[in-house]
Enzyme design. Structure first.
Site, PDB file in Angstrom:
ATOM      1  N   LYS A 251       0.847  -1.175   0.000  1.00  0.00           N
ATOM      2  CA  LYS A 251       0.000   0.000   0.000  1.00  0.00           C
ATOM      3  C   LYS A 251       0.896   1.244   0.000  1.00  0.00           C
ATOM      4  O   LYS A 251       1.841   1.336   0.788  1.00  0.00           O
ATOM      5  CB  LYS A 251      -0.871  -0.029   1.263  1.00  0.00           C
ATOM      6  CG  LYS A 251      -2.160   0.725   1.202  1.00  0.00           C
ATOM      7  CD  LYS A 251      -2.985   0.389   2.435  1.00  0.00           C
ATOM      8  CE  LYS A 251      -4.302   1.125   2.443  1.00  0.00           C
ATOM      9  NZ  LYS A 251      -5.086   0.781   3.647  1.00  0.00           N
TER      10      LYS A 251
ATOM     11  N   GLU B 217     -18.925  -7.137  10.142  1.00  0.00           N
ATOM     12  CA  GLU B 217     -19.887  -6.431  10.988  1.00  0.00           C
ATOM     13  C   GLU B 217     -20.882  -7.378  11.657  1.00  0.00           C
ATOM     14  O   GLU B 217     -21.269  -7.164  12.815  1.00  0.00           O
ATOM     15  CB  GLU B 217     -20.633  -5.376  10.172  1.00  0.00           C
ATOM     16  CG  GLU B 217     -19.779  -4.209   9.718  1.00  0.00           C
ATOM     17  CD  GLU B 217     -19.031  -4.466   8.417  1.00  0.00           C
ATOM     18  OE1 GLU B 217     -18.301  -3.564   7.961  1.00  0.00           O
ATOM     19  OE2 GLU B 217     -19.193  -5.579   7.848  1.00  0.00           O
TER      20      GLU B 217
ATOM     21  N   ARG C 187     -25.408  -3.791   7.277  1.00  0.00           N
ATOM     22  CA  ARG C 187     -25.031  -5.158   6.953  1.00  0.00           C
ATOM     23  C   ARG C 187     -25.308  -6.114   8.106  1.00  0.00           C
ATOM     24  O   ARG C 187     -25.265  -7.332   7.925  1.00  0.00           O
ATOM     25  CB  ARG C 187     -23.538  -5.205   6.600  1.00  0.00           C
ATOM     26  CG  ARG C 187     -23.081  -4.067   5.700  1.00  0.00           C
ATOM     27  CD  ARG C 187     -21.649  -4.209   5.295  1.00  0.00           C
ATOM     28  NE  ARG C 187     -21.519  -5.200   4.241  1.00  0.00           N
ATOM     29  CZ  ARG C 187     -20.363  -5.643   3.783  1.00  0.00           C
ATOM     30  NH1 ARG C 187     -19.239  -5.227   4.303  1.00  0.00           N
ATOM     31  NH2 ARG C 187     -20.322  -6.527   2.812  1.00  0.00           N
TER      32      ARG C 187
END
Length: 636
Positions: free
Chosen positions: A282, A366, A394
């Site tokens: 990244k 979640e 979600r």
């Protein structure tokens, strides 16, 4: 002319030499860095997938072959090579390019939902559809190791593994991070895979030696295949995927474009589902991003291109929550914090530093986070699950059946609630107050300012027999709006003149409501503004106030359908209070990206528009216009 100017579609990449492709990669990084430095956005993830994206578009034929990006925040390179370079300076600006894939922008974009761990399911369905129709098309799903911590991704893999005719290539972009370092057993397995020798090297050596032994023939190969799985498990745990029946290629250096092309070509020829494991960094190619320990410039605000220094910015709602939860943790040893791979974005990083044993990062999961919170509550703790409002969608079933049904004391802190703006439709937190209204026993608070945030969070964690919710918007909070009185548990913010209009302001809309009141009183209209603080359940005091006024106006930055205003109107009807009612909220549509204030003005949630509407409504009441009165009352 820059090379990037000559790229109108992915097919233009195929005529470039290796040297030109390296030059193009450098140009792409420069364009992204300079654009995000001004517009803000997701930089680190895109810097890490430059060569990987170029390789995908050189091996596959988009848009005939479909490319699906998980979450989509790493699709900037894809945008630049699919004909959108000239518009890239408009990234995340109103009327400009979205920060995520967008069907409206390009035929090369098919999936634009920016919620994580969904790409494999989309890709599974697409590949099956093409197989059924007999179409010679491939589907490429690009998913990060962070998104692979989501259970939905593994549900998809379970089905992809038996879809033998699906021409599906899964590129695992393994950078060891979601926002921050990837957490969990999967991360450990992938780390082991990164650091062990590739088992193919050992297999090749054994094959070579066996072939040098006279008379071995087929028996040697049979023996080799018999021990192959054991060698894989010992030397590289790609068995994690291959045990599901998925062909595995890698690991491959994701910044070595030629190696990526070779791996993707091999996968393409296989004819069934294949995983290509790419190792990336990244922030690759930009030193300030690589040195940024928190998240490698995952989503920086405006910054200086040369130094990477972010421009000074004031404290936002999240920073104040961060302080409040630490104060709670110091006072109460039973308070624990949960995040779904968003430790820094939701402000739990300071709590984690002070109370590491009471902080749990569950990855992009979640649903698991909510039910795990229920278990923590059953075990005598008080969990605080901090999550973006849009992502709580979600886990609704878990909130309803795992927390509320069991009367568990769990507090949900919803960051980025209401209209969030720049990140587009999928990030607006405009659904939570409608969804959560149906949960029995749940209490929902919407603080209007920082003082109320501290107060309401303290009150929320005192509830140990039901779920509680505290929601706040994106960005800096307004100055505190002091109450001039109380009615029940409701704060009275303004009381001027006759009892003409009662404005019920929800959370962050209180400041707007106070401004509306100022405009109304200037025109001789009496007005009372109240902030319920706890918007669910409805405070009985508001029912009595509504009975005393000529017009009730509700204002919220949540969807109109099923939200606080709709529930208040239903409650008033049940109480036989038929005061005319005007409901101001977010229209039930997916809102195009823009700054929050611009969107609020566009949908009529600004002070000027609301005040004009109220003046017209009061005028209609004064004139006893039956059509207008009916409209005001919310009847057809």
């Amino acid at each position: 002319m820059a090379l990037l100017d000559s790229i109108g579609s992915p097919r233009d990449l195929r005529g470039l030499s290796a040297e030109q492709l390296d030059e193009l990669a450098a140009e792409i990084r420069d364009v992204m860095i300079r654009t995000v430095a001004t517009n803000s956005g997701h930089l680190g993830p895109n810097l890490g997938v430059v060569e990987l994206t170029l390789a995908i578009h050189r091996v596959f034929d988009s848009p005939r072959d479909r490319v699906v990006f998980d979450t989509g925040h790493q699709s900037y390179v894809h945008k630049l090579v699919t004909g959108r370079h000239a518009e890239f300076s408009t990234l995340r600006k109103e009327g400009g390019l979205s920060g995520y894939p967008s069907q409206a922008e390009s035929e090369h974009d098919i999936v634009e939902n920016s919620h994580a761990s969904t790409s494999l399911s989309y890709a599974d369905g697409l590949a099956k559809a093409y197989a059924i129709k007999g179409e010679d098309r491939h589907v490429v799903a690009v998913i990060g190791d962070g998104a692979l911590t989501g259970g939905m991704a593994w549900e998809a893999l379970n089905n992809i593994a038996i879809a033998r005719s699906s021409r599906l290539v899964i590129v695992v972009n393994d950078n060891e991070r979601s926002y921050t370092p990837t957490i969990g057993g999967l991360a450990t397995a992938l780390t082991t895979l990164r650091t062990n020798p590739r088992y193919e090297q050992v297999l090749d050596l054994v094959k070579k030696r066996l072939n040098q032994v006279p008379g071995v023939g087929h028996a040697a190969y049979d023996a080799l295949h018999a021990v192959k799985k054991g060698m894989k498990d010992a030397l590289a745990p790609q068995g994690l995927f291959e045990d599901l029946g998925l062909k595995y290629v890698g690991p491959v250096d994701g910044h070595d474009r030629a190696a990526m092309e070779q791996a993707l070509t091999k996968a393409k020829r296989f004819g069934g589902p294949v995983i290509v494991h790419a190792l990336t960094r990244k922030g690759q190619g930009y030193d300030p991003a690589l040195r940024h320990e928190a998240d490698q410039f995952h989503a920086p605000g405006p910054f200086d291109v040369q130094t990477g220094a972010e421009k000074p910015k004031g404290k936002i709602w999240t920073d104040h929550f961060s302080e409040a939860i630490v104060e709670l943790g110091e006072r109460r040893e039973d308070v624990v914090a949960i995040t779904a791979a968003m430790m820094h974005p939701v402000g739990l990083d300071v709590f984690a530093q002070k109370f590491p044993e009471r902080t749990f990062d569950v990855g992009i999961a979640e649903q698991h986070a909510v039910t795990s919170a229920a278990g923590l509550a059953m075990g005598g703790m008080h969990p605080v699950f901090a999550v973006y409002a849009t992502f709580l969608n979600r886990a609704f079933d878990q909130v309803l059946m795992d927390v509320a049904l069991h009367r568990c004391g769990v507090t949900f802190v919803l960051d980025r609630s209401g209209v969030t703006g720049d990140d587009g439709a999928s990030h607006n937190g405009m659904w939570d107050m409608s969804i959560l209204q149906v949960v029995p026993g749940l209490r929902l608070a919407a603080p209007r300012d920082v003082t109320r945030l501290h107060e309401l969070l303290d009150e929320a964690v005192e509830v140990d027999d039901a779920p509680t919710v505290v929601r706040f918007p994106k960005g800096p909070p307004p100055a505190d709006v002091p109450a001039i009185g109380r009615a029940g548990g409701t704060d009275v913010l303004v009381r001027e003149g006759a009892q003409d209009v009662l404005i019920v302001a929800v959370g962050s809309m209180a400041t707007t409501a106070v401004e509306v009141a100022s405009r109304l009183t200037a025109q001789g209209i009496g007005v009372t503004v109240v902030d319920p603080r706890w918007v669910k359940p409805v405070d009985p005091a508001i029912i009595e106030l509504a009975r005393e006024h000529r017009l009730v106006v509700s204002v919220e930055d949540n969807g109109r359908v099923g939200g606080c205003g709709a529930v208040l109107l239903q409650t008033l009807n049940d109480a036989d209070v038929h005061t005319p009612f005007h409901l101001h909220g977010v229209p039930q549509e997916f809102l195009d990206h823009a700054k929050r204030d611009a969107i609020l003005a566009r949908i009529g949630l600004d002070a000027q528009t609301i005040a004009r509407d109220v003046v017209e409504a009061v005028t209609a009441l004064d004139g006893d216009d039956p059509v207008e009165v009916a409209r005001v009352a919310g009847h057809p």
